[in-house]
Every structure is written in structure tokens, then in C-alpha cells.
Scaffold this active site. Structure first.
Site, PDB file in Angstrom:
ATOM      1  CB  THR A 132     -29.972  63.848 -13.457  1.00 44.23           C
ATOM      2  OG1 THR A 132     -31.297  64.174 -13.851  1.00 44.23           O
ATOM      3  CG2 THR A 132     -29.751  64.393 -12.059  1.00 44.23           C
ATOM      4  CG  ASP A 133     -32.810  66.598 -17.280  1.00 37.86           C
ATOM      5  OD1 ASP A 133     -32.980  65.790 -16.347  1.00 37.86           O
ATOM      6  OD2 ASP A 133     -33.607  66.720 -18.232  1.00 37.86           O
ATOM      7  CD  GLU A 134     -35.182  64.249 -12.211  1.00 38.39           C
ATOM      8  OE1 GLU A 134     -35.380  64.385 -10.995  1.00 38.39           O
ATOM      9  OE2 GLU A 134     -35.650  63.312 -12.871  1.00 38.39           O
ATOM     10  CE1 TYR A 157     -31.182  60.556  -8.989  1.00 36.02           C
ATOM     11  CE2 TYR A 157     -32.575  62.076 -10.235  1.00 36.02           C
ATOM     12  CZ  TYR A 157     -31.507  61.182 -10.181  1.00 36.02           C
ATOM     13  OH  TYR A 157     -30.779  60.920 -11.328  1.00 36.02           O
ATOM     14  CE  LYS A 161     -26.726  61.900 -10.232  1.00 38.32           C
ATOM     15  NZ  LYS A 161     -25.825  60.707 -10.370  1.00 38.32           N
TER      16      LYS A 161
HETATM   17  P1  NAD Z   1     -30.167  52.462 -11.909  1.00 39.46           P
HETATM   18  O1  NAD Z   1     -30.959  52.712 -10.672  1.00 39.46           O
HETATM   19  O2  NAD Z   1     -30.744  51.598 -12.986  1.00 39.46           O
HETATM   20  O3  NAD Z   1     -28.766  51.788 -11.511  1.00 39.46           O
HETATM   21  C1  NAD Z   1     -28.013  52.234 -10.435  1.00 39.46           C
HETATM   22  C2  NAD Z   1     -26.911  51.198 -10.190  1.00 39.46           C
HETATM   23  O4  NAD Z   1     -26.100  51.668  -9.095  1.00 39.46           O
HETATM   24  C3  NAD Z   1     -27.433  49.812  -9.791  1.00 39.46           C
HETATM   25  O5  NAD Z   1     -26.738  48.824 -10.499  1.00 39.46           O
HETATM   26  C4  NAD Z   1     -27.123  49.735  -8.302  1.00 39.46           C
HETATM   27  O6  NAD Z   1     -26.904  48.398  -7.843  1.00 39.46           O
HETATM   28  C5  NAD Z   1     -25.864  50.577  -8.206  1.00 39.46           C
HETATM   29  N1  NAD Z   1     -25.643  51.124  -6.855  1.00 39.46           N
HETATM   30  C6  NAD Z   1     -26.536  51.789  -6.065  1.00 39.46           C
HETATM   31  N2  NAD Z   1     -25.970  52.113  -4.891  1.00 39.46           N
HETATM   32  C7  NAD Z   1     -24.673  51.682  -4.958  1.00 39.46           C
HETATM   33  C8  NAD Z   1     -23.574  51.731  -4.054  1.00 39.46           C
HETATM   34  N3  NAD Z   1     -23.699  52.285  -2.836  1.00 39.46           N
HETATM   35  N4  NAD Z   1     -22.402  51.219  -4.447  1.00 39.46           N
HETATM   36  C9  NAD Z   1     -22.253  50.623  -5.670  1.00 39.46           C
HETATM   37  N5  NAD Z   1     -23.262  50.526  -6.547  1.00 39.46           N
HETATM   38  C10 NAD Z   1     -24.467  51.044  -6.202  1.00 39.46           C
HETATM   39  O7  NAD Z   1     -29.747  53.878 -12.463  1.00 39.46           O
HETATM   40  P2  NAD Z   1     -29.637  54.398 -13.968  1.00 39.46           P
HETATM   41  O8  NAD Z   1     -30.959  54.828 -14.419  1.00 39.46           O
HETATM   42  O9  NAD Z   1     -28.848  53.434 -14.744  1.00 39.46           O
HETATM   43  O10 NAD Z   1     -28.774  55.731 -13.720  1.00 39.46           O
HETATM   44  C11 NAD Z   1     -27.353  55.666 -13.675  1.00 39.46           C
HETATM   45  C12 NAD Z   1     -26.797  57.049 -13.388  1.00 39.46           C
HETATM   46  O11 NAD Z   1     -27.212  57.956 -14.399  1.00 39.46           O
HETATM   47  C13 NAD Z   1     -27.278  57.659 -12.071  1.00 39.46           C
HETATM   48  O12 NAD Z   1     -26.198  58.349 -11.504  1.00 39.46           O
HETATM   49  C14 NAD Z   1     -28.373  58.627 -12.473  1.00 39.46           C
HETATM   50  O13 NAD Z   1     -28.462  59.694 -11.574  1.00 39.46           O
HETATM   51  C15 NAD Z   1     -27.888  59.077 -13.827  1.00 39.46           C
HETATM   52  N6  NAD Z   1     -28.937  59.463 -14.783  1.00 39.46           N
HETATM   53  C16 NAD Z   1     -30.002  58.636 -15.027  1.00 39.46           C
HETATM   54  C17 NAD Z   1     -30.959  59.000 -15.971  1.00 39.46           C
HETATM   55  C18 NAD Z   1     -32.142  58.111 -16.296  1.00 39.46           C
HETATM   56  O14 NAD Z   1     -33.036  58.544 -17.019  1.00 39.46           O
HETATM   57  N7  NAD Z   1     -32.200  56.906 -15.813  1.00 39.46           N
HETATM   58  C19 NAD Z   1     -30.835  60.219 -16.656  1.00 39.46           C
HETATM   59  C20 NAD Z   1     -29.732  61.049 -16.357  1.00 39.46           C
HETATM   60  C21 NAD Z   1     -28.786  60.654 -15.439  1.00 39.46           C
HETATM   61  O1  DAU Z   2     -34.401  63.672 -16.147  1.00 34.95           O
HETATM   62  C1  DAU Z   2     -33.517  62.639 -15.819  1.00 34.95           C
HETATM   63  C2  DAU Z   2     -34.120  61.770 -14.738  1.00 34.95           C
HETATM   64  O2  DAU Z   2     -35.168  61.034 -15.337  1.00 34.95           O
HETATM   65  C3  DAU Z   2     -33.102  60.836 -14.100  1.00 34.95           C
HETATM   66  O3  DAU Z   2     -32.131  61.597 -13.435  1.00 34.95           O
HETATM   67  C4  DAU Z   2     -33.778  59.905 -13.101  1.00 34.95           C
HETATM   68  O4  DAU Z   2     -32.841  58.983 -12.586  1.00 34.95           O
HETATM   69  C5  DAU Z   2     -34.876  59.144 -13.834  1.00 34.95           C
HETATM   70  O5  DAU Z   2     -35.567  58.329 -12.913  1.00 34.95           O
HETATM   71  C6  DAU Z   2     -35.851  60.126 -14.513  1.00 34.95           C
HETATM   72  O6  DAU Z   2     -36.639  60.834 -13.533  1.00 34.95           O
HETATM   73  P1  DAU Z   2     -38.232  61.053 -13.722  1.00 34.95           P
HETATM   74  O7  DAU Z   2     -38.817  61.276 -12.391  1.00 34.95           O
HETATM   75  O8  DAU Z   2     -38.500  62.051 -14.775  1.00 34.95           O
HETATM   76  O9  DAU Z   2     -38.628  59.606 -14.321  1.00 34.95           O
HETATM   77  P2  DAU Z   2     -39.867  58.611 -14.007  1.00 34.95           P
HETATM   78  O10 DAU Z   2     -39.794  57.514 -15.015  1.00 34.95           O
HETATM   79  O11 DAU Z   2     -39.959  58.245 -12.583  1.00 34.95           O
HETATM   80  O12 DAU Z   2     -41.133  59.533 -14.354  1.00 34.95           O
HETATM   81  C7  DAU Z   2     -41.303  60.113 -15.641  1.00 34.95           C
HETATM   82  C8  DAU Z   2     -42.558  60.971 -15.586  1.00 34.95           C
HETATM   83  O13 DAU Z   2     -43.703  60.098 -15.449  1.00 34.95           O
HETATM   84  C9  DAU Z   2     -42.618  61.926 -14.405  1.00 34.95           C
HETATM   85  O14 DAU Z   2     -43.267  63.120 -14.800  1.00 34.95           O
HETATM   86  C10 DAU Z   2     -43.490  61.180 -13.378  1.00 34.95           C
HETATM   87  C11 DAU Z   2     -44.444  60.400 -14.250  1.00 34.95           C
HETATM   88  N1  DAU Z   2     -44.906  59.094 -13.699  1.00 34.95           N
HETATM   89  C12 DAU Z   2     -43.949  58.217 -13.270  1.00 34.95           C
HETATM   90  C13 DAU Z   2     -44.316  56.997 -12.772  1.00 34.95           C
HETATM   91  C14 DAU Z   2     -43.291  56.011 -12.268  1.00 34.95           C
HETATM   92  C15 DAU Z   2     -46.242  58.780 -13.688  1.00 34.95           C
HETATM   93  O15 DAU Z   2     -47.100  59.576 -14.127  1.00 34.95           O
HETATM   94  N2  DAU Z   2     -46.611  57.558 -13.201  1.00 34.95           N
HETATM   95  C16 DAU Z   2     -45.717  56.660 -12.727  1.00 34.95           C
HETATM   96  O16 DAU Z   2     -46.134  55.567 -12.262  1.00 34.95           O
END
Ligand code: NAD
Ligand code: DAU
Length: 351
Positions: A132-134, A157, A161
Site C-alpha cells: 500500500t501507499d500508506e 495497519y 504493511k
Molecule cells: P480484503 O480485506 O478485501 O481481503 C483480504 C483477504 O485476505 C480476505 O479474503 C481474507 O479472508 C484474507 N485473509 C486475511 N487473513 C488471512 C490469513 N491469515 N490467511 C489467509 N487469508 C487471509 O483486502 P483488499 O482490499 O482486497 O486488499 C488486498 C491486499 O492489497 C492487502 O494486502 C492490502 O494491504 C493491499 N492493498 C489494498 C488496497 C485497497 O485500497 N483496498 C490498496 C493498496 C494495497
Molecule cells: O491507500 C491505500 C489504502 O486505502 C489501503 O492500503 C487500505 O487497505 C484501504 O483500506 C484504504 O485505506 P483508507 O483508510 O484510505 O480507506 P477507507 O475506505 O477506510 O477510508 C477512505 C477515507 O474516508 C479516509 O480518509 C477515511 C474516510 N472515512 C472512511 C470511512 C470508513 C470516512 O470519512 N468515513 C468512514 O466511514
């Protein structure tokens, strides 16, 4: 013609993982794609029904933190490559339960790396770590993250990562493991669990429930359509330089308030409601602890070296996404069952 591979996609039943598996299974019939997932609250096999009978696809239930589960799948499936997405992914949950994030994201990644180190002897075997970019922390109003940006994670989180990114690089440096890492911005699209901002907001608008905006709603995120993220993963997996990092972003920054207004416009239109009739649902609530102000990603390296660029405009992507949630109400009803409601009440009721 690509060579034969048995690719283990960890976290394949989650949001991004399921989109990636669908792409790989359909595009590369000569590969075997093994979805390895613990099926936590975020994992959902319904996201994969489209490929469940495909000959080159297998699902194995397992935990990346279990040495036994990981060794078994590596041996039985003769795993040649890993694309590692399994993680605890929601920042708010990392604030209420940090230990689970260390267990899965740090120790789980290490367990996978240990097995890869033990099982593989060739530099052809690739460990692709999806991150992630975070990990780079929080930006002010100016500037962008790129591959040279120093790590400065702020939430449990992002710290978990960041630790996993460093461990992957350390295994590359110390043991010669062939790896690649990508750091992507916020994804959006179909099948995202409605704890994340976009599906949560669309679902609440539909049900005329308050839309919780943390703090002032001024925080900024860079949004990328999930289909473009998984295309980037495909490109990097096949053509990315081993031992390198690629930043992936959408060049698509929105303040949370502006994004919510766009979602209100699109959802009201879809529901034939009067323009802006759901604006009154916006409710500013207590801010997220340690809330990062802004993320923005410079993806030049990926664009120049691998000719990748986002395929959808933000308007197309958001509009498609809102339509998907409106048309898949049964999916939404099933994932917002009792466990989700317990989470929702704890997270929002007293905010
Ligand atoms: P998600 O939470 O939707 O899915 C995570 C998956 O991992 C689920 O299917 C869960 O069952 C599985 N999992 C969790 N713990 C596990 C374990 N111990 N063993 C096996 N499986 C397990 O997540 P996502 O949003 O699809 O993100 C996927 C990956 O991409 C993550 O590594 C996250 O950090 C990264 N990422 C997400 C975003 C985003 O915006 N969602 C952006 C950048 C990077
Ligand atoms: O940048 C990549 C990341 O983006 C991934 O690594 C994470 O897995 C993914 O969850 C996401 O993180 P964020 O914290 O940015 O996403 P989230 O959807 O939780 O929140 C987006 C923005 O909205 C953040 O500034 C918090 C705000 N927010 C979120 C929720 C759930 C609200 O204002 N209200 C809400 O109820």
C-alpha cells in the site's frame, strides 16, 4: 506462450484478490491459479463464482500464519510463484485491534517467505508482495509518493504493511529470494467489503442512513479502479524488474467530502431520486485517530517501464461502481449480515 506456472494467490477471496484471480484464470489458461484464503469476515467465495468451475482454478482454505497450512499447499500444489495479497486491510480495525494486524500482515508474510525460501531453488520463482501507499505516511497539500519516498507509516495497519515490505526485501537481499513489491493507492470497484468508504456510503445512501464523514471531510485520497490495479499487478508480475518496487496510483485525488457528494449524485440518479436529495444524510463524526491527511502517488516508473495507465476515467469508474452496488443488492444484503452490523454499531453508533 508463457511457461507453465502454479501461482498461489493469497487473499484471493477478498476484494482485490478476487478481481486478480478472475483476470489470471481467464487470461492464462496454461497457468494453475490457487486461491489460498482463510475466509475471514473479508473473504467471500461468492466473489469468485465466475471462475469456480474453471479447470485451471483451485481454492484451498488456509491461514498464511500457519506453517502447517502453508507447507501443505506449497507441496500439494507445487507452487512456483506467490502473489501475496492476504492481509488485514482496514485501518479502523487496526486501531481497535492492532495485534491481529501484526499476526497476519507481519508474521503471516514471514511464514510464507520461510516456505518459499525452503521450497524454491530458482530465481524464476517469484514472490510478489502487494502493498500500500500508506507505508509512506501522510502528505501535506503538495507532493507525491514515489519509489524513493522514505517509509513513515502512521497507523498500526500501515506499520504492519511497512514491516512486511521490509521483511520481503530482507529475504531478497539475504537469501537471494526473487521478489517484487508494488505500493498502490485506494482501490474502488465491485465486491469491496462495505467497511471501506465507497461501498459503505453507497449502501447508506440507498437505505437513507447517515453518511459518516470523519473530521471535516477534507482528507484526500487518490482513487484507482480495481480493474486497473489488477492489470498493473499482471504487468509487474510478468515484466517488472526483480528486486524492485513499483508505485501504482490513479492520478485521481478527491477530498472525502467531494467524493461523497459525487456518490450522492450518482446514487440518487440511479434511484430516480431528486438531484441532491441525499445531501442531508451527511453527518460529520469524530475523526479517525491519527488520520492521514493526504495520499497521492506518482506512477511514472510503471507507466514508462511497463506502459501501464489507468483505463477508466474517474467518472466512468465511479458510475460503473455505483451501478454495480445498485444492481447487486443481494450480495450487499448477504455481506451486511449480523457480524457486519455488530461491527457497524461498535464503529459508528457512539461517534
Ligand atoms: P480484503 O480485506 O478485501 O481481503 C483480504 C483477504 O485476505 C480476505 O479474503 C481474507 O479472508 C484474507 N485473509 C486475511 N487473513 C488471512 C490469513 N491469515 N490467511 C489467509 N487469508 C487471509 O483486502 P483488499 O482490499 O482486497 O486488499 C488486498 C491486499 O492489497 C492487502 O494486502 C492490502 O494491504 C493491499 N492493498 C489494498 C488496497 C485497497 O485500497 N483496498 C490498496 C493498496 C494495497
Ligand atoms: O491507500 C491505500 C489504502 O486505502 C489501503 O492500503 C487500505 O487497505 C484501504 O483500506 C484504504 O485505506 P483508507 O483508510 O484510505 O480507506 P477507507 O475506505 O477506510 O477510508 C477512505 C477515507 O474516508 C479516509 O480518509 C477515511 C474516510 N472515512 C472512511 C470511512 C470508513 C470516512 O470519512 N468515513 C468512514 O466511514
Amino acid at each position: 506462450m508463457q511457461s507453465k506456472k502454479n501461482i498461489l494467490v493469497t487473499g484471493g477471496a477478498g476484494f482485490i484478490g478476487s478481481h486478480l484471480i478472475k483476470l489470471l484464470v481467464n487470461k492464462y489458461p496454461q497457468y494453475r491459479i490457487i486461491c489460498f484464503d482463510k475466509l475471514t469476515y473479508a473473504g467471500n467465495l461468492e466473489n469468485l463464482t465466475e471462475v469456480e468451475t474453471a479447470e485451471n482454478y483451485t481454492f484451498v482454505k488456509g491461514d498464511i500464519s500457519s506453517e502447517e497450512n502453508v507447507a501443505k499447499v506449497f507441496h500439494e500444489e507445487e507452487v512456483t510463484d506467490v502473489i501475496h495479497l492476504a492481509a488485514e486491510s482496514h485501518v479502523d480495525r487496526s486501531i481497535s485491534n492492532p495485534s491481529q494486524f501484526i499476526e497476519t500482515n507481519v508474521l503471516g508474510t514471514t511464514t510464507l517467505l520461510n516456505e518459499a525460501k525452503k521450497s524454491w531453488s530458482s530465481v524464476e520463482n517469484l514472490f510478489y508482495h502487494v502493498s500500500t501507499d500508506e507505508v509512506f505516511g501522510s502528505l501535506g497539500k503538495e507532493g507525491f509518493f514515489n519509489e524513493e519516498t522514505s517509509y513513515d507509516p502512521k497507523s498500526p495497519y500501515s506499520a504492519s504493511k511497512a514491516a512486511s515490505d521490509h521483511i520481503v526485501r530482507a529475504y531478497g537481499h539475504t537469501f537471494g529470494l526473487s521478489y517484487v513489491i508494488s505500493n498502490c493507492s485506494n482501490n474502488y470497484g465491485a465486491n469491496q467489503f462495505p467497511e471501506k468508504l465507497i461501498p459503505l456510503v453507497v449502501n447508506n445512501i440507498k437505505n437513507s442512513k447517515p453518511i459518516p464523514l470523519y473530521g471535516t471531510g477534507d482528507n484526500i485520497r487518490d482513487w484507482l479502479w480495481v480493474g486497473d490495479h489488477v492489470r498493473a499487478i499482471d504487468e509487474i508480475f510478468h515484466k517488472g524488474k526483480r528486486g524492485e518496487t513499483y508505485c501504482v496510483g490513479g492520478e485521481n485525488e478527491w477530498s472525502n467530502l467531494d467524493l461523497v457528494k459525487l456518490l450522492i449524485h450518482l446514487t440518487d440518479k440511479h434511484l430516480d431520486r431528486k438531484e441532491g436529495s441525499s445531501l442531508g444524510l451527511i453527518k460529520f463524526v469524530t475523526d479517525r485517530a491519527g488520520h492521514d491527511f493526504r495520499y497521492a502517488v506518482n506512477s511514472r516508473k510503471l507507466m514508462e517501464e511497463l506502459s501501464w495507465k489507468p483505463s477508466l476515467t474517474p467518472e466512468e469508474g465511479m458510475s460503473q461502481t455505483v451501478s454495480w452496488y445498485m444492481e447487486n443488492t443481494e450480495w450487499m444484503s448477504r455481506v451486511t449480515n449480523g457480524i457486519y452490523m455488530d461491527y457497524y454499531h461498535k464503529q459508528y453508533l457512539k461517534r
